[in-house]
Scaffold this motif. Structure first.
Motif, PDB file in Angstrom:
ATOM      1  N   PHE A  82      10.248 124.200-117.260  1.00  0.00           N
ATOM      2  CA  PHE A  82       9.474 122.964-117.093  1.00  0.00           C
ATOM      3  C   PHE A  82       8.221 123.226-116.262  1.00  0.00           C
ATOM      4  CE2 PHE A  82       8.148 119.160-114.894  1.00  0.00           C
ATOM      5  CZ  PHE A  82       8.048 118.264-115.944  1.00  0.00           C
ATOM      6  N   LEU A  83       8.353 124.001-115.178  1.00  0.00           N
ATOM      7  CA  LEU A  83       7.182 124.283-114.346  1.00  0.00           C
ATOM      8  C   LEU A  83       6.113 125.005-115.148  1.00  0.00           C
ATOM      9  CD1 LEU A  83       5.748 124.306-111.613  1.00  0.00           C
ATOM     10  CD2 LEU A  83       6.980 126.403-111.052  1.00  0.00           C
ATOM     11  N   ASP A  84       6.528 125.937-116.009  1.00  0.00           N
ATOM     12  CA  ASP A  84       5.553 126.636-116.851  1.00  0.00           C
ATOM     13  C   ASP A  84       4.773 125.650-117.710  1.00  0.00           C
ATOM     14  OD1 ASP A  84       6.417 129.002-115.794  1.00  0.00           O
ATOM     15  OD2 ASP A  84       7.665 129.561-117.501  1.00  0.00           O
ATOM     16  N   SER A  85       5.489 124.694-118.300  1.00  0.00           N
ATOM     17  CA  SER A  85       4.811 123.725-119.170  1.00  0.00           C
ATOM     18  C   SER A  85       3.908 122.802-118.363  1.00  0.00           C
ATOM     19  CB  SER A  85       5.846 122.907-119.953  1.00  0.00           C
ATOM     20  OG  SER A  85       6.638 122.112-119.081  1.00  0.00           O
ATOM     21  N   GLU A 123      -8.325 116.627-107.648  1.00  0.00           N
ATOM     22  CA  GLU A 123      -6.900 116.365-107.428  1.00  0.00           C
ATOM     23  C   GLU A 123      -6.037 117.382-108.164  1.00  0.00           C
ATOM     24  OE1 GLU A 123      -5.026 112.783-109.171  1.00  0.00           O
ATOM     25  OE2 GLU A 123      -4.449 112.316-107.112  1.00  0.00           O
ATOM     26  N   LEU A 124      -6.376 117.680-109.417  1.00  0.00           N
ATOM     27  CA  LEU A 124      -5.613 118.658-110.185  1.00  0.00           C
ATOM     28  C   LEU A 124      -5.811 120.071-109.634  1.00  0.00           C
ATOM     29  CD1 LEU A 124      -6.255 117.349-113.801  1.00  0.00           C
ATOM     30  CD2 LEU A 124      -4.066 117.385-112.608  1.00  0.00           C
ATOM     31  N   ARG A 125      -7.022 120.378-109.215  1.00  0.00           N
ATOM     32  CA  ARG A 125      -7.293 121.721-108.708  1.00  0.00           C
ATOM     33  C   ARG A 125      -6.479 122.014-107.450  1.00  0.00           C
ATOM     34  NH1 ARG A 125     -10.448 124.089-105.023  1.00  0.00           N
ATOM     35  NH2 ARG A 125     -11.288 122.094-104.310  1.00  0.00           N
ATOM     36  N   ARG A 126      -6.332 121.020-106.593  1.00  0.00           N
ATOM     37  CA  ARG A 126      -5.596 121.222-105.346  1.00  0.00           C
ATOM     38  C   ARG A 126      -4.083 121.222-105.555  1.00  0.00           C
ATOM     39  NH1 ARG A 126      -9.601 117.396-103.217  1.00  0.00           N
ATOM     40  NH2 ARG A 126     -11.036 118.485-101.834  1.00  0.00           N
ATOM     41  N   LYS A 130       3.258 123.817-105.343  1.00  0.00           N
ATOM     42  CA  LYS A 130       4.240 122.728-105.281  1.00  0.00           C
ATOM     43  C   LYS A 130       3.888 121.611-106.262  1.00  0.00           C
ATOM     44  CE  LYS A 130       5.977 124.913-101.705  1.00  0.00           C
ATOM     45  NZ  LYS A 130       7.165 125.767-101.844  1.00  0.00           N
ATOM     46  N   LEU A 131       3.414 121.987-107.425  1.00  0.00           N
ATOM     47  CA  LEU A 131       3.067 120.974-108.420  1.00  0.00           C
ATOM     48  C   LEU A 131       4.284 120.137-108.780  1.00  0.00           C
ATOM     49  CD1 LEU A 131       1.091 119.730-110.481  1.00  0.00           C
ATOM     50  CD2 LEU A 131       1.801 121.533-112.081  1.00  0.00           C
ATOM     51  N   VAL A 132       5.433 120.789-108.963  1.00  0.00           N
ATOM     52  CA  VAL A 132       6.692 120.115-109.277  1.00  0.00           C
ATOM     53  C   VAL A 132       7.662 120.383-108.137  1.00  0.00           C
ATOM     54  CG1 VAL A 132       8.591 119.907-110.919  1.00  0.00           C
ATOM     55  CG2 VAL A 132       6.292 120.486-111.736  1.00  0.00           C
ATOM     56  N   PHE A 133       8.277 119.338-107.610  1.00  0.00           N
ATOM     57  CA  PHE A 133       9.228 119.559-106.521  1.00  0.00           C
ATOM     58  C   PHE A 133      10.515 118.758-106.673  1.00  0.00           C
ATOM     59  CE2 PHE A 133       6.169 116.361-104.934  1.00  0.00           C
ATOM     60  CZ  PHE A 133       7.017 115.275-104.793  1.00  0.00           C
ATOM     61  N   GLY A 134      10.616 117.886-107.671  1.00  0.00           N
ATOM     62  CA  GLY A 134      11.818 117.081-107.772  1.00  0.00           C
ATOM     63  C   GLY A 134      12.140 116.648-109.186  1.00  0.00           C
ATOM     64  N   GLY A 141      20.994 109.050-118.979  1.00  0.00           N
ATOM     65  CA  GLY A 141      20.664 110.319-119.619  1.00  0.00           C
ATOM     66  C   GLY A 141      19.203 110.712-119.538  1.00  0.00           C
ATOM     67  N   THR A 142      18.346 109.843-119.018  1.00  0.00           N
ATOM     68  CA  THR A 142      16.924 110.188-118.909  1.00  0.00           C
ATOM     69  C   THR A 142      16.715 111.211-117.796  1.00  0.00           C
ATOM     70  OG1 THR A 142      16.559 108.341-117.392  1.00  0.00           O
ATOM     71  CG2 THR A 142      16.181 107.933-119.735  1.00  0.00           C
ATOM     72  N   VAL A 143      15.732 112.064-117.998  1.00  0.00           N
ATOM     73  CA  VAL A 143      15.374 113.075-117.010  1.00  0.00           C
ATOM     74  C   VAL A 143      13.886 112.925-116.699  1.00  0.00           C
ATOM     75  CG1 VAL A 143      15.144 115.531-116.518  1.00  0.00           C
ATOM     76  CG2 VAL A 143      17.153 114.686-117.760  1.00  0.00           C
ATOM     77  N   ARG A 144      13.566 112.759-115.431  1.00  0.00           N
ATOM     78  CA  ARG A 144      12.172 112.603-115.021  1.00  0.00           C
ATOM     79  C   ARG A 144      11.886 113.566-113.874  1.00  0.00           C
ATOM     80  NH1 ARG A 144      11.998 106.337-113.728  1.00  0.00           N
ATOM     81  NH2 ARG A 144      14.038 106.930-112.899  1.00  0.00           N
ATOM     82  N   HIS A 145      10.789 114.280-114.000  1.00  0.00           N
ATOM     83  CA  HIS A 145      10.371 115.193-112.946  1.00  0.00           C
ATOM     84  C   HIS A 145       9.318 114.521-112.067  1.00  0.00           C
ATOM     85  CE1 HIS A 145      12.360 118.254-115.419  1.00  0.00           C
ATOM     86  NE2 HIS A 145      12.380 119.002-114.325  1.00  0.00           N
ATOM     87  N   VAL A 146       9.329 114.859-110.782  1.00  0.00           N
ATOM     88  CA  VAL A 146       8.436 114.274-109.793  1.00  0.00           C
ATOM     89  C   VAL A 146       7.595 115.394-109.179  1.00  0.00           C
ATOM     90  CG1 VAL A 146       8.277 112.928-107.657  1.00  0.00           C
ATOM     91  CG2 VAL A 146      10.144 112.500-109.279  1.00  0.00           C
ATOM     92  N   GLY A 147       6.297 115.114-108.979  1.00  0.00           N
ATOM     93  CA  GLY A 147       5.434 116.150-108.433  1.00  0.00           C
ATOM     94  C   GLY A 147       4.265 115.610-107.645  1.00  0.00           C
ATOM     95  N   ARG A 148       3.376 116.515-107.284  1.00  0.00           N
ATOM     96  CA  ARG A 148       2.214 116.182-106.453  1.00  0.00           C
ATOM     97  C   ARG A 148       1.267 115.223-107.152  1.00  0.00           C
ATOM     98  NH1 ARG A 148       0.487 120.704-103.338  1.00  0.00           N
ATOM     99  NH2 ARG A 148      -1.617 119.876-103.493  1.00  0.00           N
TER     100      ARG A 148
END
Length: 760
Positions: A82-85, A123-126, A130-134, A141-148
């Motif tokens: 997921f982080l790669d994507s 904002e994206l450059r910075r 830690k782009l993805v942390f949660g 059954g839903t899956v949601r990722h949380v990030g910066r």
């Protein structure tokens, strides 16, 4: 299979190969090759880091991974994918925005659009680290990722790929518990180093799994990390009581009481990021962040940019006025006197006394004198009341131009009336001649009958307004005033102080009037109040592209929100200075009333903010101490009682396993012993930070032997933290004015080890 909060996390130290977003195309290709190489190294590290912990297979075969370790390896691989994507999508958006920003802006609308795009780009450059942390796994059954930052997929639907931590949908990541799962089955903390996932911590949100902390494993791991001397974001480990304050309404003053280590500063800064993300009106006006010292501002400097926020101005109360600098220290007695709310009324009365009094004005225009009656002057003065001094003068001058024009017209009409009485027959012949000879474009108005037309009257007013002689008359009668000179005149004149600040005693007036010329910290709020009463002569031109650049240069800028850290230190006049910058009262103030060391006399928040807010403010409290270990917090009870506190100290939730220690030395041994102990602490906490806190009269001596370690007073250490802290002469700290409050501050600066050097 769910992985427990205390499961083993895979940790690897891999250098970050990602090249900067602004690199040339060739560099980006090279970066992709490095990235592929990193993925191979990552796989090898994963195999070596987990498989080796498994159970040995029979007949000498490969070891069989333990089921928990196999589940962990699978979870890490899943999150890596997921982080790669997410990183690929982020890079794609950066490329797109860079291309958009290369275009020229042809009009105002296009310039506004490019400003918005540039903010998105920054904002994206910075957000590379830690782009993805949660991650949140819903009961449905839903899956949601949380990030910066938030990212959308690149398909036509454009659904969410990554939730911004500030979005409402991400809130359960900080607030869901086993008692109140909020539709969630599991919360996962994802640990990354650059583009590599190196561990996960899962927290089941089911009955029987309740703990007092949200994401306890991730939080405690973060708290045990070495300090770097710079504050980092805590966006991945915010706790529920912190999140409640961060997302609270911004409709009025919010005063947050929090003891040491409760995350007051974390809450304040993340609230800024949340408000700017959620409320566009606040973002358009910028947010002012007030801290206790320049050292503190440097400590927190990278937090808000790391969260993607640029519409922020950071300052201390001493640096809030452009081009005004504090030139000296002052006694606590003088700081207390000049911090009282009574100065607001005193300065208002002072400026009112400088306004001109109504009287008849005699002005010369084109060789003739014209008198503006006292009644007309009084009416004009009354109509501009309530405005700042210079703006009132500007408005009065405009009315004076009209009054003079009317006087000129009236005098001309009177003269014509006198002429008519003696030469009616001549005027009749003139009128007949004009009617006979009239042609289009011929004489009109005063050319015909001597009276001015509306156009000619308007032209007269314009010429009066532009006339230098009239301008000099207005300046002499209602002069331009300089804020600094005016305040200096008041503060050095005992008679004027007695007249305008009658609540000051004779001794207090004598002390104020005897101060030297350079500005002291308590003068800054007085200068600000006086500058506000006088008003700008002309606004400074805008500078810079971002709203923060404009706000920073203008004393009278009205901010969308103000955040104050260590707010317990503000005097009543400093609170007034804050209120002028946010008259809408959208203010968040965090602090610990028990750590107050300033010269003012208030000991409760109600006393501190009464002059500025009255009873119209909301209280909140942070009750859990995350930073300071339990072993240290156990020392603070007697100190708080000596300080006269009536508050319950925060409850520490972590133990460091290191008992605070005390060493007794003689004054002659103090410097050498301090240097030796600091060397030992730095060795023990290599890669972290060590700080020394001492009474003010010992700072110079200790700095002479500790050139590369911060040596601060208790006041200067406020808001800072180190892995290890050494308190020198705690008795001396306690003996200072409000010394027990200062000792409470000093005791609670460490995250791991506390030592004290006592003089014997």
């Amino acid at each position: 299979m769910l992985i427990s909060t205390h499961s083993i996390s895979v940790r690897r130290q891999v250098a970050d190969p990602m090249l900067a977003p602004g690199m040339p195309a060739a560099g980006r290709v090279a970066g992709k090759h490095q990235y592929e190489d990193l993925r191979m190294r990552r796989k090898s590290a994963l195999d070596n880091g987990i498989a080796g912990i498994g159970t040995e297979a029979p007949h000498g075969g490969a070891p069989t991974p333990h089921p928990a370790e196999a589940a962990l390896r699978s979870a890490v691989a899943e999150e890596q994918e997921f982080l790669d994507s997410a990183l690929a999508r982020r890079d794609s958006l950066i490329d797109h925005l860079r291309a958009e920003l290369a275009a020229d802006a042809l009009d105002v609308v296009e310039r506004a659009r490019l400003r918005m795009l540039r903010q998105q780009y920054e904002e994206l450059r910075r957000a590379q680290d830690k782009l993805v942390f949660g991650r949140l796994d819903g009961l449905d059954g839903t899956v949601r990722h949380v990030g910066r930052v938030g990212l959308r997929t690149d398909d036509e639907d454009g659904g969410p790929l990554l939730l911004d931590w500030r979005a409402p949908a991400a809130r359960p990541f900080y607030t869901a518990t086993a008692v109140d799962p909020q539709g969630q089955a599991r919360r996962r903390h994802i640990h990354t180093t650059g583009p590599v996932v190196d561990g996960v911590d899962d927290e089941p949100l089911e009955a029987g799994a309740a703990t007092e902390l949200v994401g306890a494993g991730a939080l405690l791991a973060a708290l045990d990390q070495r300090r770097t001397g710079r504050m980092s974001t805590a966006v991945s480990t915010l706790q529920r009581e912190q999140d409640d304050i961060i997302r609270a309404d911004a409709t009025g003053p919010l005063i947050v009481q929090g003891g040491p280590g409760t995350g007051k500063t974390v809450v304040a800064l993340h609230r800024v990021a949340y408000l700017l993300f959620t409320h566009s009106a606040i973002a358009r006006q910028a947010v002012l962040v007030l801290g206790p010292s320049p050292r503190f501002l440097r400590y927190i400097a990278q937090v808000l940019p790391a969260l993607g926020e640029t519409a922020v101005v950071s300052a201390t109360c001493d640096t809030l006025l452009p081009d005004i600098h504090v030139g000296r220290d002052e006694s606590r007695n003088l700081a207390e006197i000049k911090g009282r709310a009574l100065w607001q009324a005193a300065l208002e009365n002072y400026v009112t006394a400088l306004l001109p009094r109504p009287r008849a004005l005699r002005l010369r225009w084109e060789g003739e004198f014209h008198v503006i009656p006292a009644t007309a002057v009084a009416q004009a003065l009354a109509s501009v009341q309530g405005r700042p001094y210079h703006r009132a003068r500007e408005a009065f001058a405009e009315q004076l131009h009209h009054l003079l024009a009317e006087a000129v017209v009236a005098q001309r009409e009177a003269l014509m009336h006198e002429m008519e009485e003696g030469f009616e027959d001549i005027l009749a012949r003139v009128d007949r001649s004009v009617q006979r000879d009239h042609q289009p474009g011929g004489p009109t108005g005063s050319d015909i009958d001597g009276l001015l037309s509306e156009e000619e009257v308007e032209d007269l007013r314009r010429r009066i307004a532009e006339n230098a002689t009239i301008a000099r008359f207005v300046e002499s009668w209602w002069p331009t005033l300089d804020t600094g000179s005016l305040l200096g005149d008041l503060l050095t004149d005992r008679a004027m102080l007695a007249r305008f600040a009658p609540r000051l005693s004779t001794a207090e007036i004598a002390a104020v009037s005897a101060e030297p010329a350079p500005w002291a910290p308590s003068d800054i709020p007085l200068l600000d109040a006086l500058a506000d009463l006088l008003g700008e002569i002309e606004a400074p031109p805008p500078q810079g592209e971002f709203v923060a650049d404009h706000a920073r240069r203008q004393r009278s800028w009205v901010y969308g929100h103000v955040v104050i850290d260590e707010a317990q230190e503000l005097s009543e006049m400093q609170w007034q200075m804050v209120l002028r910058r946010c008259p809408g009262r959208s203010i968040t103030a965090v602090g610990d009333i028990d750590q107050a060391e300033a010269a003012h006399r208030h000991t409760t928040w109600a006393q501190a903010v009464q002059a500025a807010f009255g009873d119209r403010w909301t209280a909140a409290e942070l009750t859990i101490c995350y930073r300071t270990p339990r072993e240290v917090m156990d020392l603070t009870g007697p100190v708080l009682r000596q300080a006269g506190s009536h508050n319950t100290p925060p409850r520490a939730v972590r133990s460091c396993g290191i008992a605070p220690w005390v060493l007794t030395v003689t004054p002659a041994e103090l410097a050498d012993t301090t240097a030796r102990l600091v060397r030992q602490l730095r060795q023990r906490w290599h890669g972290g930070t060590v700080g020394v806190i001492a009474p003010a009269d010992r700072i110079a001596e200790l700095r002479s032997v500790l050139a590369d370690v911060p040596v601060l007073t208790a006041t200067q250490s406020k808001g800072l933290e180190w892995d290890a802290a050494l308190l020198v002469d705690p008795q001396g700290i306690a003996a200072a004015p409000r010394g027990w409050n200062g000792l409470y501050v000093a005791l609670t600066r460490c995250t791991q080890e506390l030592g004290q050097l006592v003089l014997g």
